[in-house]
Design an enzyme around this catalytic site. Structure first.
Site, short mmCIF file in Angstrom:
data_model
loop_
_atom_site.label_atom_id
_atom_site.label_comp_id
_atom_site.label_asym_id
_atom_site.label_seq_id
_atom_site.Cartn_x
_atom_site.Cartn_y
_atom_site.Cartn_z
N ASP A 1 36.38 33.62 44.96
CA ASP A 1 36.83 32.22 45.00
C ASP A 1 35.59 31.35 45.10
OD1 ASP A 1 38.72 30.18 45.14
OD2 ASP A 1 39.92 31.25 46.63
N HIS B 1 33.18 24.27 40.08
CA HIS B 1 34.09 24.51 41.21
C HIS B 1 34.37 26.00 41.42
CE1 HIS B 1 35.44 20.32 42.15
NE2 HIS B 1 34.87 20.12 40.98
#
Ligand code: GDG
Length: 472
Positions: free
Chosen positions: A368, A160
């Site tokens: 991110d 992730h």
């Protein structure tokens, strides 16, 4: 259809929508296959209460047709596996922050011990046809540990968070062990093409892997398929949440409260990867260089508490508080505070109302994996009068959301100029950009992500199945 077994550090009750898009998407597949979700219970057992390294009690709950199985961790395991290695080494390094990593030698042993513990506890619950989907950086060696116990099931892994370039990865003592462990999976999923490229660069230069076609890489007598699967949100669920009473009420309240000024919004976990101090400096620069904005803009920044047991988080908290204080001190007026900063969590049902009442969202992480807030903000907008997304080029989402205003968050003046542009953007341009962004977000939603990963996993198969498993 084979049963799905999901393995992740933490679980959510898939029946509660408050759990968010990922839990909802996984719940769909877990429910339809009568699946199993496995991970840490969230409980830490102190040594005085009998908590011992490598040991942990197993709990089983039935949530509808889904079985939730969790394991407690001893204090020593928790501190090494979770705080020490996962959040003190892997999180900073994978977000390119070598300066924040703490390479204490004991952590890696604890990290491996917990992965072995989890593998030992899951193995007896597995059926031969189960498909196993492992999530995130806490569990990189999980498949290797399962294989070492003789597990021959199909296993996929999704990361992730970002994967950095080989030379950054190589700073981790034991990086070769870590990446070798990835070759025990049948499928590796990354958030972006950039992350995938970093994996293949590492595979070639450090692991001397051979490309055997179609994204398949061969090394250590194993072949692994690697692809990018950008994660999305549950668009329909989020649209429904936007129309529900709690979000509408929030929307009205915000619109009334800030009727004289345009709202800018930031919603992030308080984390150094999210670029919060840099964002505040850009906002200060905006007020400085574009005095018209002093009459027209208010920034609401939600920084929800997270991982407060890691010391770097305290530093960021203090830096942020002092920046917000000085902006309000220097620019505030009797009837106006430029920044409303809240170190608190906002109820999920209200978030869409806050997004919809805002003219501009500031999503400016330094790194991110994806960033779901960017996708949620666009989804919550009124298509007839939508807000504008200012998005860091270093968020995985920037590969998809090209019609956002892309910024370099390290460039204070450049980011301030983009925010100014966003505040002034004419309605027609806002609509065109919103429509294009929404099309992408709708097409690549969380169900697309789930289905495409699982379809690829069903096809990916290492020819060594069930034979000589890689020993770590
Ligand atoms: C990791 C990766 C990747 C935030 N504040 C509040 C709140 N949130 C919700 C948001 C959003 C979620 O948390 C945050 O998701 P992000 O994607 O932005 O970031 P991470 O938590 O760092 O997630 C990231 C993600 O995994 C999925 O793969 O995109 O790159 O770092 O849904 O809405 N929710 C509520 N109150 C808050 O104050 N209720």
């Amino acid at each position: 259809m084979a049963r799905l077994v999901v393995v992740s550090n933490r679980l959510a009750d898939p029946r509660k929508t408050a759990a968010g898009g990922l839990a909802v998407a996984l719940a769909d597949v877990l429910n339809s296959t009568g699946g199993l979700w496995f991970g840490w219970s969230g409980k830490v057992i102190e040594a005085e209460q009998g908590g011992a390294p490598g040991e942990g009690q197993v709990h089983v709950h039935q949530a509808g047709s889904v079985k939730l199985v969790t394991v407690d961790l001893s204090r020593e395991d928790h501190d090494a596996y979770y705080v020490g290695y996962s959040n003190g080494v892997l999180w900073p390094v994978f977000h390119y922050r070598l300066d924040l990593a703490d390479f204490d030698a004991g952590y890696i042993d604890g990290y491996r011990r917990v992965n072995q513990l989890f593998a030992r506890k899951l193995l007896p619950l597995l059926q031969p046809d189960d498909i196993i989907w492992v999530h995130d950086y806490h569990l990189i060696p999980f498949a290797a540990e399962l294989r070492a116990l003789g597990c021959a099931n199909r296993i996929g892994f999704f990361l992730h968070i970002p994967l950095p370039p080989p030379l950054i990865l190589a700073a981790i003592p034991g990086h070769d062990w870590l990446i070798r462990a990835l070759f025990s999976y049948d499928l590796l999923g990354f958030q972006s093409k950039a992350d995938l490229a970093h994996f293949t660069a590492y595979a070639q230069t450090e692991a001397h892997a051979q490309h055997v076609g179609d994204g398949r890489w061969r090394a250590f007598n194993r072949t692994v398929q690697a692809s990018a699967f950008p994660i999305g949100i549950d668009v329909e669920e989020f649209e429904a949440l936007t129309q529900a009473p709690e979000a509408r009420e929030m929307y009205e309240r915000m619109k009334n409260e800030y009727s004289r000024r345009k709202l800018l919004v930031g919603v992030d976990r308080l984390d150094y990867s999210k670029g919060l101090p840099q964002r505040m400096r850009a906002f200060r620069e905006l007020l400085n260089s574009y005095p018209d904005t002093r009459k027209s803009a208010t920034l609401i920044q939600i920084a929800s508490p997270s991982r407060e047991d890691v010391s770097a988080y305290n530093d960021i908290l203090h830096e942020l508080e002092s920046l917000c204080g000085s902006i309000n001190g220097n620019f505030g007026e009797l009837d106006w505070m430029p920044v409303r900063y809240m170190h608190r969590t906002v109820a999920r049902a209200r978030l869409p109302g806050l997004y919809r009442a805002s003219r501009v969202a500031l999503v400016t992480p330094l790194r991110d994996g994806m960033n779901l807030v960017a996708k949620e903000f666009i989804t919550a907008q009124d298509p007839a009068d939508p807000g504008v997304l200012v998005l860091s080029r270093f968020a995985g989402a920037a590969e998809q959301l090209r019609e956002a205003l892309l910024v370099n968050p390290y460039d204070t003046a450049g980011t301030a100029a983009a925010i100014h542009l966003a505040l002034q953007m004419p309605l027609e341009e806002r609509r065109v950009r919103h429509q294009a962004l929404m099309q992408n977000i709708r097409r690549y939603d969380v169900h697309w992500w789930c289905d495409s990963f699982l379809d690829s996993l069903a096809e990916a198969r290492s020819e060594e199945s069930g034979t000589a498993w890689l020993r770590l």
